[in-house]
Structures are given as C-alpha cells and as structure tokens.
Write a protein that holds these residues in place. Sequence first.
Motif: not given
Length: 615
Positions: A69-84, A283-286
């Motif tokens: 499980s991960a908290p919240g949400s995400f909107d980017s696949l670029n981890p190298f900047i602070v935006r998103g 059992g939906r999260v391992d």
Amino acid sequence: MARMIREYVVLWVVLMMALPAGGVQAAPVSDVPTVHGLSLYDTPALPDGFDHFPWVNAHAPKGGDMVRSAPGSFDSLNPFIVRGNPADGLTSMGGLPFDTLMVESPGEPFSLYGLLAAGIRLDPDRRWMEIDLDTRAHFHDGSPVTADDVVTTFETLKTMGSPMYRAYYADVIGVKRLSPRTVRFEFGEHNSRELPLIVGQMPVLSAKDLQSRDITRPTLDPLMGSGPYRIASTQPGQRIVYQRDDHYWGKDLPVNKGRYNIDRLIFDYYRDPGVALTAFRAGRVDFRIETTARHWVTGYGFPAARQGLIKRVEIEDHNPAPMQGFVMNQRREIFKDRRVRQALGLAFDFDWLNRNLFYGLYARTRGFFDHSSMEATGVPGAAERALLSPWRDQLPGEVFDSPLPIESPETLRPRLKKALALLNEAGYEVKDNRMINRDTGRPLRFELLLSDARLERMALPMVRNLARLGVEVNLRTVDSSQYLVRMRQFDFDMTTAVIAQSNNPGNEQREYWGSEYADQPQSRNLIGLKSPVIDDLVNHIIRADSRRDLEAAAAALDRVLRWEFYVIPQYHSPVTRLAYWKKIAMPDQSPEYGLDLDSWWVDPQGASTMDAHQE
C-alpha cells in the motif's frame, strides 16, 4: 541517502579489481589502480570477486507478485524534480527502473560496490575519479549505457533537477567523456571526502531520452532506465506496477545475485490509512511497514493472523534516529525570538502521549543525531569547543557552559510555568486569556499544518497545553497534494517534518541548513535558517578528513540546533515493524544498517496456502 561508516581507519583505495568478462575497457585511462568498490575511511568488507551479499539467499526462487500500500496519490513518473508527486518505487537517487554507477551495501557502515561501474579509479588526493562502465550495460530499449549518458545525466540533474542535486554535486567542477565507456569527474579543492561516493550513487539516464523531453516537468511517460524493473502499467493516483526485466543486463552481478526476485511489484494507493490496513487484513495487500503503535498492538488480531498466516517482525535500527518534530518557520516573525521557540516546546508532553496513545512503544527524540557517535552530549569537549569558540558572540551562552536541554522539570505543570516566564521575558502577557505582545497588542497565534489526520491525535494535546498559556493554534490538516505545494513554497507557520540523518552526514547538510537554500523554493531548508555559524559547521562536516573530525563537527551542529530550539522534537521507534503474509519470504538475516526488501521473494508454498485461504 543512507551512509554507513567504520570508524577511525583512513584509507583512500580498496582492493584491485579483476576485470569481468566483457566488463570494462582493456586499458585504464590513468595509472591509478582500478578497484571494485569504495569505502569512506576503510576498505569494503567484501573482496574483489565476491559472489553475493552475505545476507541474501543466492538461490531464492524467482516469480510471483507482491502488493504494497502507498499513501495518498501520485501524478508523475519523474522523481528527479520537485514538481509533481512521484509514484512509490521511484526515488531521487534512482529506484527500481534506474541503475546507479555504484550501489551501497546496507550490511556495512559505508561502502559502495560497482553496478554500472565495472572499474573505479580514485585519485589519492581525491581531486578526480574515473569510472569504466560495464560494456554489457544497456537501457531497456537495448541501447548501450555510455559515457555520454553519464555526462548528460550529471549536467541535467545539476542544472535542471531538484535543488538537492546542486547541493550534492556542488564540489564537482567538471565531468567529461574520456572514451565511449569511460568518464572522469573532477572535484574541487578541499571537497568532501564523501564526494566520490555521492557521485557513485548517481542514477544514469539515457541521453537520447533526456534530449527528447522536458525533464523539468512532471510526466506519466516513463523515463528510460537500465534497472531491474520496468514500469508495466499505471493508473494515476491509484496503482503502479513494476515488471521484473528478464533481460536485465546486470542480473548476475554480485551486487544483484539473490535480489530482485519478485516478478511484479505493485503499489496500490489508499488515502485513508485505516482502509489500507483493512486491505492488508483482507489479503489485498501482502506487506506493510507498520508506523502506527495502536495498529501494531491492537490491529492484528484478525482470523488470518490467529491462524498463523501473517508474520510480524521487529528489526532493530542501527542508523541515527530520524528527527521527527514540529518545525517552526523562521521566515515568520513570531518565531524569531529564541525564548518563544523554547516556550512552545515546553508544551509538548511526550510522556503523556507515549503512555496514553502509543502503548509505550516510542522513545523521545532529543537531537538531530540521536543514537550515534555524532550525538552531542554533556558540555562541549575540546574539539567541539574549537569549532564553536570563533562564534561565541553569536551563540547562546548555554552552548558552551550547560548540559544539553532536556525535559526538566519532568511534569507538565512546572514546564508550563517556565514557558509562561519565558514568554513574559520575550515581551508577552496574558490579557483576557490570550497571550498578547505588549508592544503591538497582537496575539501570539499561528497555524499548525498537517498532511495526515493520524497526526492530529498527537498534536491536539500540545494545542490544548498552549491554549492554557493563552497561545492560539489553528490546527489544519490538508490533502497530500496541497501540503506538498505549501511546503515547496514555505507557506506554513509550523508543521511536522522528518529530517533523517545517516551514519555519515555530508553534502546534503547544505540543503537542510544552508543560508543559500533558505529562500530557494522547493529546497529542504524548511526552517529557513540563515546563520553563518551553522553554515560554517556544515562546511566542517563536509570537509572532515577523519571520522573524529566528522563526529566533532556533527556534534557541534547538533548542539547549536538544539540550543536554538528551531524544532520541537517528537519521538521515534527504535525498531522497524513489518507485517506480511506468509506468501512473502525474507532471508534468515537482515543487513545491519538497512532494510533490504530487494532480497525478499515470493514463497510458492506460502502463496498456495494464501490462495487456499482466500478461496
């Protein structure tokens, strides 16, 4: 990043490297010996030609899925900047799809071994480093990883990436291609001893891919990597799936053998932590890292757990305890007075919280390097005093003459009495049950900004205690996206933040505390510090030539930060608590200085048992 060190042994080079078949250039560019890894003050524990990390199961089965499980949400696949808001599994120093030049060993104090780097040459004076890239290394599109990719990645991250890269690479004065597979980094004079290792942890991206996109923008188009996993699918804000690459070029390297065993790593997003726990029970999260004391004590009595289908373990943490605390924004006038900051901190009642809310599972955090040899203790010794004495006129006298601030007296009422006296001394008085500034008539009030509703139960007792002093606190909880925006713009009065330290602090300290980052949006200097004293101590940390010098500089920084009361320390757990279904298996031992989830695997027999249970 995690930094782990052996103490007191000074040595600049490690064992000679035997060239793997197809691995590196036939002839070195310089006459400095080529080595297989680096360590800060010592030689790496594992010799050239080692087969695998000692804690891994080299014969772990491949296959299966693991859902987290991960908290919240995400909107980017670029981890190298602070935006998103980048997806889990991606980090600013790489992540599942991205290989780095070298990889750390969480089983050692602080060592790196070659990954993309098949050979390393480090100047005895640490003014340059040459890296030979493994000739077998290729990106996911099949194109080779070359020196041009390394140069382009470095220049892109330093000029257009997150501000942290500018802090990390500040003393790298040049990088150039020596041959198609060899690159040379030039370091400034008096650079950090750690700098070659910092450079070694740089992820390498495809120059061709970088030139075809705007790296400064968030994107849902995956960046090209060369790592053990590819991004298989995404549902923005809901799920990201990583697929193990069967053609991963580095799967048989010693640093990878017995690791990256699971076929699919899936992160499902939950905005409500309680719903995430419910998904685990069903059992939906391992697998989950349990960070809530109440859940650990009361949340695992469900049928599957009673039937032995759930494993729970506590792994001792040997790294410095992270500083989790209430951060006071020094860009706000109300927090400029040290006496006000100290008074507010006296209203935090850890003992009550630990007894009534946390089941006694937490320890009080007191400083920025707790539980390490860098922690300030007692009064400063000779080495610390030598660093602090030039700044005597700019530091509180207690820094030199008093033991470090502790909760004394221990009970709340005398602490609030002391807080009231400090506020009176700072020019405040109580009128009509409100703490008022005598000169301006303005009330002492501020907003406490939170991003997680679970933190409210921890913050509310302090808010109530401050109300008894007439201090008005507006407790506000916002969603994760709004919180990120406000943090990046320093749009807060007080907030809860975590400042994690490693066993070897270095260049990242600039961005935490440095004056040059105080007004730079999106930096990690949340406090807004602009202090020549702290700048000087940070430079001493970065330039330390021995472990002894490093410990003295870190302790001096710790002492100054604590006596200035910029942060109200909260608490930490001395162990990492893990819960997972029996389909997941871990090695018999864990590395001493980190949690190596990449060495876990899916147990076919356990998976069958879980499938039968769910039926």
